[in-house]
Design a protein around this motif. Structure first.
Motif, PDB file in Angstrom:
ATOM      1  N   SER A  57       0.832  -1.212   0.000  1.00 30.77           N
ATOM      2  CA  SER A  57       0.000   0.000   0.000  1.00 30.77           C
ATOM      3  C   SER A  57       0.861   1.255   0.000  1.00 30.77           C
ATOM      4  N   ARG A 101     -14.107   4.376   1.451  1.00 31.41           N
ATOM      5  CA  ARG A 101     -13.068   4.044   0.481  1.00 31.41           C
ATOM      6  C   ARG A 101     -13.669   3.874  -0.916  1.00 31.41           C
ATOM      7  N   ALA A 102     -14.804   3.183  -0.978  1.00 34.74           N
ATOM      8  CA  ALA A 102     -15.442   2.952  -2.275  1.00 34.74           C
ATOM      9  C   ALA A 102     -15.886   4.261  -2.913  1.00 34.74           C
ATOM     10  N   ARG A 141     -14.635   7.193  -2.591  1.00 35.65           N
ATOM     11  CA  ARG A 141     -13.490   7.961  -3.090  1.00 35.65           C
ATOM     12  C   ARG A 141     -12.892   7.337  -4.339  1.00 35.65           C
ATOM     13  N   MET A 142     -12.934   6.018  -4.443  1.00 31.86           N
ATOM     14  CA  MET A 142     -12.470   5.375  -5.661  1.00 31.86           C
ATOM     15  C   MET A 142     -13.357   5.750  -6.848  1.00 31.86           C
ATOM     16  N   THR A 178     -13.073   9.621  -7.956  1.00 30.59           N
ATOM     17  CA  THR A 178     -11.929   9.934  -8.806  1.00 30.59           C
ATOM     18  C   THR A 178     -12.303   9.842 -10.282  1.00 30.59           C
ATOM     19  N   SER A 179     -13.052   8.799 -10.636  1.00 26.40           N
ATOM     20  CA  SER A 179     -13.456   8.658 -12.046  1.00 26.40           C
ATOM     21  C   SER A 179     -14.470   9.725 -12.436  1.00 26.40           C
ATOM     22  N   ALA A 216     -15.171   2.082 -13.051  1.00 30.36           N
ATOM     23  CA  ALA A 216     -14.727   2.363 -11.681  1.00 30.36           C
ATOM     24  C   ALA A 216     -15.612   1.649 -10.666  1.00 30.36           C
ATOM     25  N   ARG A 226     -14.597  -2.031 -10.689  1.00 31.56           N
ATOM     26  CA  ARG A 226     -13.313  -2.220  -9.990  1.00 31.56           C
ATOM     27  C   ARG A 226     -13.497  -2.073  -8.481  1.00 31.56           C
ATOM     28  N   THR A 227     -14.320  -1.136  -8.065  1.00 31.46           N
ATOM     29  CA  THR A 227     -14.584  -0.953  -6.638  1.00 31.46           C
ATOM     30  C   THR A 227     -15.274  -2.178  -6.063  1.00 31.46           C
ATOM     31  N   TRP A 267     -12.712  -4.868  -5.611  1.00 26.17           N
ATOM     32  CA  TRP A 267     -11.796  -4.540  -4.507  1.00 26.17           C
ATOM     33  C   TRP A 267     -12.448  -4.830  -3.159  1.00 26.17           C
TER      34      TRP A 267
END
Length: 583
Positions: free
Chosen positions: A184, A467-468, A470-471, A474-475, A509, A512-513, A516
């Motif tokens: 990380s 967290r999700a 913010r991921m 970004t997109s 995105a 991918r989230t 993750w």
């Protein structure tokens, strides 16, 4: 008609869409209120219950069964000599973990991003391998690889240097947690080194500065903001780390705050101290809040150190010369010792009838009997189903709520951005504390989820939503607002633009989230452990029970290998999807 006569003209009819801005404002306000209620339910209510419990003298009873309030739990904590020992252990553990991870990550980031080190395309993914290993599995692997009795690393070090290695110690906890934190931190530091303009080093070289001087006076100062921000974020992660300190520290009664909270709730005596556990949790949240505030300040001030511009920017690797292959050998040794040997030892132990060192003489005794034993265990089948359902539902809920929160931040005005920032509070809540808070909340509320998989789903969704979001955000920030404007000019309604333009572009995105979250939910231990019962146990909780109750390491290793394979497959799929989406 006379020139002075006025002709009355009717006002033009208002267009049918004149009230659309007001309607959009009402919809936006309604969405923001709904998000606020959701965040309060997921975050503020559990934290409120944690604070409420910390003010109750509920040593053996549930907090809401005790009348009145008291500060006795905090008085007992601060008057106990044990709290100083635990605080010192926590400080040493967090600091040591950050130092180990920072030194290794900075070295790897510099070598992989700034030099012509041979084999970078193979070595870089290899050093990121711990991302695919749940913390519980990593701790078990190191117990097997470095225990003083028959661990191959401990035996090798003792034969070569005569030194005795004990993984059940504070240095052992720091080493394993530091290695676990390298991926990380490396991912945060690699872009900083990759984008550093070579002209700064060339100017220093022209002035006669050697490589060491250039690195010390040019490279490190310019990358210092990124390193300090990454170090502070890892400090927050290390403070909440539970599996590694518990597995490596508990045998010798070495506690940090996170393991002490769990020990107060699930002691060997079976007599839980709910009030004191809650008070420890409140202190842990306060410490995390301080570090999160420092981290956010570091990231806000990082713009003062921007060194990459559009004009004339270029980057070429630093040549290692005769040091290329010696340095490559050192990196290979790190991969071998830190990752390969522990995992191989785990696989070896899963094939043996009892704990024994790796040797050629023992090859004939290897078998898959341990795998057969765990598959014959009916509780394992139940745990696997629970784990998959929890991970699937958590990933779906988290991705959906994260998209909703990200859209509110990008399209919901100032109130939506404020709510988005409010969700950052969850970063300061360690997972073990979140588990305690959710436990108390649903023991109090008349909602029948305690003892089911759904209470774990709620807790994990709360943990991963910030967290999700913010991921996904970004997109959304990368989408040109002109795309939506074109849709609206063409006559499409706002909902149609959102459905036909924004969501398809944000879909990669979101996918991918989802992947993750699924991969991380598989190995989440502290929340699943604190909220577990006979009906909702997960695979990682079953692994914990095998180690702590029966100490059956061969069968536990077989279960750990299965969990590792499932987690590694998920991480591989995440990376594969991310690579395909950037093609």
């Amino acid at each position: 008609m006379q020139s002075g006569t006025r002709v009355a003209t009717a006002a033009p009819p208002s267009p049918p869409d004149a009230d659309r801005p007001h309607r959009r404002d009402r919809v936006r306000t309604g969405v923001n209120i709904a998000i606020g209620v959701l965040l309060a339910y997921l975050v503020l209510f559990p934290l409120g219950m944690l604070i409420y419990s910390s003010l109750k003298d509920s040593e053996l009873k549930l907090p809401f069964q005790i009348p009145g309030f008291t500060l006795g739990n905090f008085t007992k904590i601060f008057s106990s000599p044990r709290v100083l020992e635990v605080a010192l252990n926590s400080l040493i553990f967090v600091t040591g973990t950050v130092v180990v991870a920072l030194v290794i990550s900075v070295g790897l980031a510099y070598l992989f991003e700034r030099t012509d080190l041979p084999g970078r395309r193979f070595l870089a993914p290899s050093t990121l391998a711990p991302m695919a290993v749940p913390a519980t599995v990593m701790a078990v692997a190191w117990v097997l690889a470095a225990n003083p009795a028959n661990g191959p690393l401990a035996i090798l070090i003792r034969r070569v240097s005569g030194l005795s290695v004990d993984i059940y110690s504070l240095p052992g906890m720091i080493l394993v947690a530091g290695i676990f934190g390298v991926p990380s931190m490396y991912l945060m530091l690699a872009p900083t080194f990759a984008r550093l303009n070579l002209e700064f080093e060339e100017a220093a070289a022209t002035s006669g500065a050697g490589w060491l001087t250039r690195t010390r006076k040019v490279v490190l100062p310019l990358t210092l903001p990124g390193m300090s921000a990454a170090a502070m974020l890892l400090a927050v992660i290390a403070l909440e780390e539970f599996a590694i300190p518990s597995i490596l520290g508990t045998p010798d009664q070495i506690f940090v705050f996170s393991s002490l909270v769990q020990a107060a709730l699930q002691p060997p005596s079976g007599l839980s101290d709910y009030g004191r556990a809650s008070a420890y949790g409140v202190l842990l949240v306060l410490l995390s809040l301080v570090m999160i505030a420092v981290y956010r300040r570091q990231t806000r001030e990082s713009h003062r150190f921007r060194v990459v511009g559009g004009k004339g920017y270029r980057s070429s690797p630093v040549r290692l010369g005769r040091w290329r292959y010696p340095v490559m050998t050192i990196v290979l040794l790190y991969v071998l010792v830190a990752i390969v040997i522990p995992i191989l030892t785990l696989v070896w132990t899963s094939l043996t009838p009892y704990l024994q060192p790796i040797s050629l003489d023992s090859l004939s005794g290897l078998s898959f009997a341990n795998y057969g034993a765990i598959f014959a265990n009916p509780s394992l089948t139940h745990a696997i189903v629970n784990t998959l359902v929890i991970s699937l539902v958590t990933a779906t809920l988290t991705a959906g709520l994260g998209l909703w929160l990200a859209l509110a931040s990008a399209r919901g005005g100032r109130a939506g951005r404020a709510l988005f920032d409010l969700s950052f509070l969850v970063f300061a809540v360690p997972s073990v504390v979140l588990g305690v808070a959710v436990l108390f909340l649903y023991l109090f509320l008349p909602i029948p989820v305690y003892g089911t998989i759904w209470i774990i789903v709620i807790a994990l969704t709360t943990r991963y939503v910030p967290r999700a979001s913010r991921m996904i955000q970004t997109s959304l920030l990368q989408l040109d607002g002109g795309l939506e404007e074109v849709g609206r000019v063409s006559g499409a309604r706002r909902g149609t633009v959102l459905r036909r333009v924004v969501l398809p572009l944000a879909a990669p995105a979101v996918t991918r989230t989802w992947l993750w979250v699924f991969a991380n939910a598989l190995g989440e231990l502290p929340i699943a452990l604190l909220l577990s019962s006979s009906d909702n146990r997960t695979v990682v909780v079953l692994l914990w029970d095998m180690i702590g109750e029966s100490a059956n390491y061969p069968e536990a290793s077989a279960l750990a290998v299965l969990l590792l394979a499932l987690s590694a497959g998920s991480v591989w799929w995440v990376n594969r999807r991310g690579f395909q989406q950037h093609m």
